[in-house]
Design a protein around this motif. Structure first.
Motif, mmCIF file in Angstrom:
data_model
loop_
_atom_site.group_PDB
_atom_site.id
_atom_site.type_symbol
_atom_site.label_atom_id
_atom_site.label_comp_id
_atom_site.label_asym_id
_atom_site.label_seq_id
_atom_site.Cartn_x
_atom_site.Cartn_y
_atom_site.Cartn_z
ATOM 1 N N PRO A 252 -53.244 -11.988 -50.601
ATOM 2 C CA PRO A 252 -52.836 -13.395 -50.446
ATOM 3 C C PRO A 252 -53.993 -14.377 -50.590
ATOM 4 C CG PRO A 252 -51.760 -12.022 -48.799
ATOM 5 C CD PRO A 252 -52.755 -11.145 -49.498
ATOM 6 N N THR A 253 -55.164 -14.022 -50.067
ATOM 7 C CA THR A 253 -56.323 -14.925 -50.178
ATOM 8 C C THR A 253 -56.776 -15.064 -51.628
ATOM 9 O OG1 THR A 253 -57.040 -14.247 -47.969
ATOM 10 C CG2 THR A 253 -58.655 -15.367 -49.369
ATOM 11 N N ALA A 254 -56.862 -13.932 -52.323
ATOM 12 C CA ALA A 254 -57.275 -13.979 -53.726
ATOM 13 C C ALA A 254 -56.245 -14.720 -54.575
ATOM 14 C CB ALA A 254 -57.488 -12.568 -54.264
ATOM 15 N N ASN A 255 -54.968 -14.494 -54.282
ATOM 16 C CA ASN A 255 -53.915 -15.194 -55.016
ATOM 17 C C ASN A 255 -54.010 -16.694 -54.800
ATOM 18 O OD1 ASN A 255 -51.614 -15.412 -56.615
ATOM 19 N ND2 ASN A 255 -50.259 -15.365 -54.834
ATOM 20 N N LEU A 256 -54.296 -17.126 -53.586
ATOM 21 C CA LEU A 256 -54.448 -18.548 -53.282
ATOM 22 C C LEU A 256 -55.635 -19.139 -54.040
ATOM 23 C CD1 LEU A 256 -53.687 -21.072 -51.658
ATOM 24 C CD2 LEU A 256 -55.170 -20.220 -49.818
ATOM 25 N N LEU A 257 -56.761 -18.410 -54.059
ATOM 26 C CA LEU A 257 -57.946 -18.900 -54.761
ATOM 27 C C LEU A 257 -57.693 -19.026 -56.270
ATOM 28 C CD1 LEU A 257 -60.766 -16.920 -52.910
ATOM 29 C CD2 LEU A 257 -60.164 -19.335 -52.656
ATOM 30 N N VAL A 258 -56.984 -18.048 -56.822
ATOM 31 C CA VAL A 258 -56.680 -18.104 -58.254
ATOM 32 C C VAL A 258 -55.780 -19.293 -58.564
ATOM 33 C CG1 VAL A 258 -55.454 -16.914 -60.121
ATOM 34 C CG2 VAL A 258 -57.013 -15.634 -58.648
ATOM 35 N N ASN A 259 -54.774 -19.512 -57.715
ATOM 36 C CA ASN A 259 -53.876 -20.650 -57.932
ATOM 37 C C ASN A 259 -54.609 -21.974 -57.800
ATOM 38 O OD1 ASN A 259 -50.804 -19.905 -58.220
ATOM 39 N ND2 ASN A 259 -51.650 -18.430 -56.767
ATOM 40 N N VAL A 260 -55.489 -22.086 -56.819
ATOM 41 C CA VAL A 260 -56.268 -23.323 -56.647
ATOM 42 C C VAL A 260 -57.158 -23.568 -57.855
ATOM 43 C CG1 VAL A 260 -58.095 -24.416 -55.285
ATOM 44 C CG2 VAL A 260 -56.189 -23.290 -54.131
ATOM 45 N N PHE A 261 -57.783 -22.505 -58.355
ATOM 46 C CA PHE A 261 -58.656 -22.652 -59.521
ATOM 47 C C PHE A 261 -57.885 -23.168 -60.729
ATOM 48 C CE2 PHE A 261 -60.120 -20.717 -63.509
ATOM 49 C CZ PHE A 261 -61.366 -21.321 -63.631
ATOM 50 N N PHE A 262 -56.711 -22.588 -60.987
ATOM 51 C CA PHE A 262 -55.957 -23.008 -62.161
ATOM 52 C C PHE A 262 -55.334 -24.387 -61.981
ATOM 53 C CE2 PHE A 262 -56.113 -18.472 -63.321
ATOM 54 C CZ PHE A 262 -56.439 -18.600 -64.658
ATOM 55 N N TRP A 263 -55.003 -24.766 -60.746
ATOM 56 C CA TRP A 263 -54.534 -26.127 -60.525
ATOM 57 C C TRP A 263 -55.648 -27.131 -60.816
ATOM 58 C CZ3 TRP A 263 -49.953 -28.074 -60.451
ATOM 59 C CH2 TRP A 263 -48.859 -27.326 -60.023
ATOM 60 N N ILE A 264 -56.865 -26.810 -60.380
ATOM 61 C CA ILE A 264 -58.004 -27.697 -60.662
ATOM 62 C C ILE A 264 -58.283 -27.747 -62.157
ATOM 63 C CG2 ILE A 264 -60.482 -28.029 -60.295
ATOM 64 C CD1 ILE A 264 -60.145 -26.795 -57.529
ATOM 65 N N TYR A 265 -58.220 -26.587 -62.807
ATOM 66 C CA TYR A 265 -58.462 -26.541 -64.246
ATOM 67 C C TYR A 265 -57.389 -27.322 -65.006
ATOM 68 C CZ TYR A 265 -59.320 -24.616 -68.893
ATOM 69 O OH TYR A 265 -59.592 -24.483 -70.233
#
Length: 314
Positions: A23-36
């Motif tokens: 869940p933590t890694a999934n959240l970080l990946v989603n945040v990264f792509f939202w920023i991108y």
């Protein structure tokens, strides 16, 4: 309590596959792509906002997401010659649609034979196409062929023919046909009595929609963004496309705003030179990229199919 927590963790671990993210890694990946995604979209939003901004506010405070004032002067200035804009827009749409369709047919018809292992001359024709990627005759012979030999100056065909065939796309199609279309499928079609035309039209083309969509999108972009062919082959303003019309308009605005004699002559005649240079530039960018943004969703479904091509092998 600790035993209940450990049992819960074991159940979660069983539900998750070996390649699933925590869940933590999934959240970080989603945040990264939202920023991108925001970093990709915000410049486009800024261009649209500036195109509707007041010219004086842009010159004083620069580009802002919240402008000092809203104005339609840039679009009013552009559409004063709406007949030419409409004609150039129609030419660009015609080139992007008809040119891309003809281009896909020609490149597919060339790429399919050289992808077949039973075609005896595939090496020669592959090298012939690859050779054009490395060497060309130069600008002057290229210009003379279209204007003197083919007599295509000041015609729409001169804006279409030079971009019809791309050696890189032909080799890309050949590679897809060779690696993704199984030869036993073609042999089975031959046994059933299908000819080469039927095999190509009813078997090869339906199975190649992902790569055709990819090449088609790039060809649409090539035709839509091209302005050089209009500069070289079109001497008047009748058959110019939209990109060259906007390019020419910006050159005229820059000349008028930077030429002291033109400003003095206009002032002596009782006029005032007030051209919305910055906002017009943004308005032209909006007008130029708008149709391409709306065209992409039509190709997107084929890109999704292309992700799974070759993933399952029978």
């Amino acid at each position: 309590m600790s035993e209940a927590i450990s049992v819960r963790k074991q159940r979660i671990a069983k539900k998750q596959g070996p390649n699933d993210l925590s869940p933590t890694a999934n959240l970080l990946v989603n945040v990264f792509f939202w920023i991108y995604t925001a970093a990709c979209i915000m410049p486009l939003v800024l261009v649209i906002i500036v195109s509707f901004s007041d010219e004086k506010g842009v010159l004083i405070h620069g580009y802002n997401f919240i402008p000092d004032g809203w104005s339609l002067e840039a679009y009013k200035f552009m559409f004063k010659d709406w007949h030419q804009i409409l004609r150039s827009f129609g030419i660009s749409v015609f080139l992007a649609t008809v040119g891309t369709a003809i281009s896909l047919v020609m490149m597919s018809l060339y790429a399919y034979p050289i992808s077949r292992s039973d075609f005896p001359h595939k090496s020669f024709f592959s090298f012939f196409m690859f050779f054009t990627m490395l060497f060309n005759g130069g600008l002057v012979p290229w210009y003379l062929v279209y204007t003197q030999m083919l007599d295509l100056k000041n015609t729409i065909a001169a804006l279409m023919l030079p971009l019809l065939v791309s050696a890189f796309f032909v080799l890309l199609l050949r590679t897809f046909f060779a690696n993704s279309i199984p030869m036993p499928l073609i042999e089975a079609a031959k046994i059933d009595g299908a000819g080469e035309v039927r095999i190509f039209s009813q078997i090869i083309i339906p199975l190649s929609l992902p790569v055709l969509a990819s090449v088609g999108l790039f060809q649409v972009l090539n035709y839509w963004n091209d302005w050089f062919l209009s500069l070289v082959f079109i001497s008047g303003s009748k058959n110019i496309n939209l990109q060259f019309m906007m390019y020419k308009t910006m050159l005229d605005i820059q000349f008028l705003t930077s030429n002291v004699q033109a400003s003095q002559g206009l002032s002596q005649a009782g006029g005032i030179l007030q051209l919305p240079t910055e906002t017009v530039r943004m308005a032209m960018a909006v007008l130029g990229i708008g149709p391409i943004v709306f065209a992409y969703p039509f190709f997107q479904k084929y890109f999704k199919k292309g992700l799974t091509v070759g993933a399952i092998k029978g």
